[in-house]
Design a protein around this motif. Structure first.
Motif, short mmCIF file in Angstrom:
data_model
loop_
_atom_site.label_atom_id
_atom_site.label_comp_id
_atom_site.label_asym_id
_atom_site.label_seq_id
_atom_site.Cartn_x
_atom_site.Cartn_y
_atom_site.Cartn_z
N ASN A 285 1.01 -52.47 12.12
CA ASN A 285 0.52 -51.86 11.36
C ASN A 285 -0.07 -50.40 11.68
O ASN A 285 -0.68 -49.79 10.63
CB ASN A 285 -0.47 -52.62 10.12
N ASN A 288 1.88 -47.28 11.41
CA ASN A 288 2.70 -47.88 9.98
C ASN A 288 1.85 -48.33 8.86
O ASN A 288 1.93 -49.49 9.56
CB ASN A 288 4.20 -48.03 10.90
N GLU A 289 1.35 -47.71 8.16
CA GLU A 289 0.16 -48.94 7.92
C GLU A 289 0.92 -49.31 6.26
O GLU A 289 0.57 -50.28 5.98
CB GLU A 289 -0.28 -48.07 6.79
N ASP A 290 2.48 -48.99 6.01
CA ASP A 290 2.87 -49.46 5.16
C ASP A 290 3.71 -50.88 6.16
O ASP A 290 4.96 -51.44 5.00
CB ASP A 290 3.89 -48.94 4.53
N ASP A 311 7.60 -54.12 4.06
CA ASP A 311 6.78 -53.05 3.50
C ASP A 311 6.36 -53.99 2.28
O ASP A 311 6.31 -54.87 2.34
CB ASP A 311 7.65 -51.56 3.25
N LEU A 322 14.25 -48.12 10.69
CA LEU A 322 12.94 -47.22 11.01
C LEU A 322 13.37 -46.57 11.94
O LEU A 322 14.41 -45.55 12.95
CB LEU A 322 12.55 -48.50 11.87
N SER A 323 12.05 -45.48 12.36
CA SER A 323 11.84 -44.38 12.62
C SER A 323 11.76 -44.30 14.90
O SER A 323 12.06 -45.94 14.44
CB SER A 323 10.32 -43.56 12.50
N THR A 326 8.12 -45.66 15.49
CA THR A 326 8.51 -46.80 14.95
C THR A 326 9.26 -48.13 16.07
O THR A 326 8.28 -48.68 16.29
CB THR A 326 8.63 -47.25 13.65
N HIS A 355 3.07 -40.11 15.07
CA HIS A 355 2.20 -38.46 14.63
C HIS A 355 0.81 -38.70 15.30
O HIS A 355 0.17 -39.36 16.16
CB HIS A 355 1.83 -39.28 13.02
N ARG A 358 -1.45 -41.58 14.97
CA ARG A 358 -1.69 -42.22 15.64
C ARG A 358 -1.33 -42.75 16.99
O ARG A 358 -1.17 -43.42 17.65
CB ARG A 358 -0.01 -42.81 14.96
#
Length: 491
Positions: A285, A288-290, A311, A322-323, A326, A355, A358
């Motif tokens: 998290n 990725n906050e989602d 999510d 997923l990316s 991630t 990003h 991050r």
């Protein structure tokens, strides 16, 4: 744990001597030779497992000369040096088991391994040249020298938990018989037996053939070197589900992520499975906050384990959705939680796919993976080390200065030819420099490319107004407005 590596004659590494802490970042421009240092580390790892020839062919070859072993030797013009040498100082576990399940106990856990290899031209029988073993030694490092040798900040209780035992004689040494070099392996214990091998006929290192019964410490040194890995986390491998029979150890390419995570989640019993998934999810998290939850879907009918992420809306996504960034972050999170995974982990440009906002989370995770030298080694603090390379200003600006090594290219004249080599330098006043008169110290001006990464003065051909030229952006900039003005076009 690799604490120091000296290399000469391997690719463009000549007279290289680098000291490592639990976490090390090597920064340098593209093509300077950062990856060659990783290749040297993995080559030593291969040599601890495979025959000389096979290990050499496994090394990354940037010149696309697969099968030409001469390409591993330093080249000046059209000529290659006659030999390559390596010296690695390492901390090894005090106990382990060999392939037959026999227990091995180390006489001492702080060791120095030295290896010299040469090249023999092809004969009329073989059309391919071969590597030859010229020298091999494995010796102890005295406990009294440990604090000075390690250099990096650590507590005595951590040092005392990893450096134990005593020894007065070498484990592997060199000698001569009838004008031939012999490699001598000395048995541990009271028997004192010595095995001698003609260096010219050896097809593998003596270390790689060590067993618990005859050479316990050498075996543990071999296993330590085998744990030195270059992680190349591939999205395809990370997305792949696992069968019930798959290995539960994460591969260097990220394969077997579902099986490894499933083992970790159930290591304390099925009743604690969700707790472990929540712990992994909380860490993910940060990137990725989602992300709300991470889990492994167990399909008993197809006997498959599949990675899923839930999510905040409650929607489940398989690994295929997923990316890449991630997935890599998740794999590193699993490594951080896995006490069975130790040794040296090398990563190239871990910021890729992340990003900029991050990147701090990624760097914090990488440093958490490495052993904490302020507390003793244990299940929650394995003897694990992380070495990364980068050319990202964002990474260099964020890591502790004593973790930074700068790689740059130097050139000099040898025999009427210009020779280009890579140099590894430390930041002034850090532990790699203090009390080390032979250390190369980076000039502070070399760091400006990372601290002020946009060379405005050479941006002469921008078509239209750049983002950095906006008045409202300049008000937010850390740099004076005058420095943002590009030089005028040359007449």
């Amino acid at each position: 744990m690799l604490t120091r590596l000296s290399v000469s004659g391997f690719k463009n590494l000549v007279g290289v001597d680098v000291r490592f802490g639990p976490f090390t970042c090597i920064a340098g421009t593209n093509g300077v030779g950062k990856s060659n240092l990783f290749d040297a580390i993995t080559f030593l790892s291969y040599l601890a497992t495979y025959p000389l020839q096979e290990a050499a062919l496994m090394v990354r070859d940037e010149q696309n000369k697969t099968g030409d072993l001469r390409s591993l030797f330093t080249r000046t013009g059209d000529e290659h040096v006659a030999q390559m040498s390596f010296a690695a100082e390492m901390i090894v576990p005090m106990q382990g088991t060999d392939d037959l399940g026999q227990t091995a106990d180390a006489s001492i856990s702080f060791l120095r391994y030295e290896l010299v290899l040469g090249y023999e031209e092809s004969s009329t029988i073989s059309t391919v040249g071969r590597l030859v073993l010229l020298s091999e030694r494995l010796v102890h490092i005295n406990r009294g020298d440990a604090a000075r040798k390690l250099g990096f900040a650590h507590r005595p209780d951590w040092r005392n938990s990893v450096i134990k035992g005593r020894r007065t004689a070498p484990f592997i040494s060199i000698g001569a018989e009838r004008d031939h070099t012999v490699i001598q392996r000395h048995q541990e214990g009271n028997q004192g037996r010595t095995w001698k091998y003609s260096a010219s006929t050896l097809t593998r290192t003596v270390l790689s053939a060590s067993t618990a019964a005859e050479a316990s410490t050498a075996l543990l040194a071999k296993q330590e070197m085998q744990s030195w890995r270059l992680l190349q986390l591939e999205p395809t491998a990370l997305r792949r589900p696992d069968s019930f029979m798959a290995t539960t150890r994460l591969g260097s390419d990220g394969s077997h992520l579902p099986a490894t995570l499933y083992r970790l989640a159930r290591q304390d019993g099925a009743e604690h499975e969700n707790e472990h998934y929540a712990q992994i999810g909380n860490r993910l998290n940060e990137l990725n906050e989602d992300v709300k939850r991470v889990r492994i879907d167990r399909d008993d009918k197809r006997e498959l384990l599949t990675l899923e992420i839930e999510d905040r809306s409650g929607t489940r996504h398989s690994a295929r959705a997923l990316s890449d960034g991630t997935l890599r972050f998740l794999a590193l999170t699993v490594i951080e939680e896995d006490p069975q995974l130790g040794g040296v982990l090398c990563l190239e440009e871990p910021e890729n796919g992340i990003h900029p906002a991050r990147i701090p989370a990624m760097l914090e995770l990488l440093q958490d993976i490495a052993t904490d030298p302020t507390i003793p080694i244990g299940p929650d603090n394995p003897l694990r080390q992380v070495i990364i390379n980068t050319h990202s200003p964002a990474v260099v600006q964020l890591i502790p200065q004593d973790c930074l090594v700068i790689a740059d290219r130097i050139s000099n004249r040898e025999g009427g030819k210009t020779v280009s080599r890579v140099r590894f330098s430390a930041v002034p006043d850090t532990w790699r420099v203090v009390d080390n008169p032979t250390a190369s110290v980076v000039q502070l001006g070399k760091l400006l490319d990372y601290l002020n990464p946009v060379p405005y003065k050479i941006a002469r051909r921008a078509k239209g107004e750049r983002l950095i030229d906006r008045a409202d952006i300049q008000q937010l900039s850390l740099f004076p407005a005058a420095s943002l003005t590009p030089e005028p076009h040359a007449a």
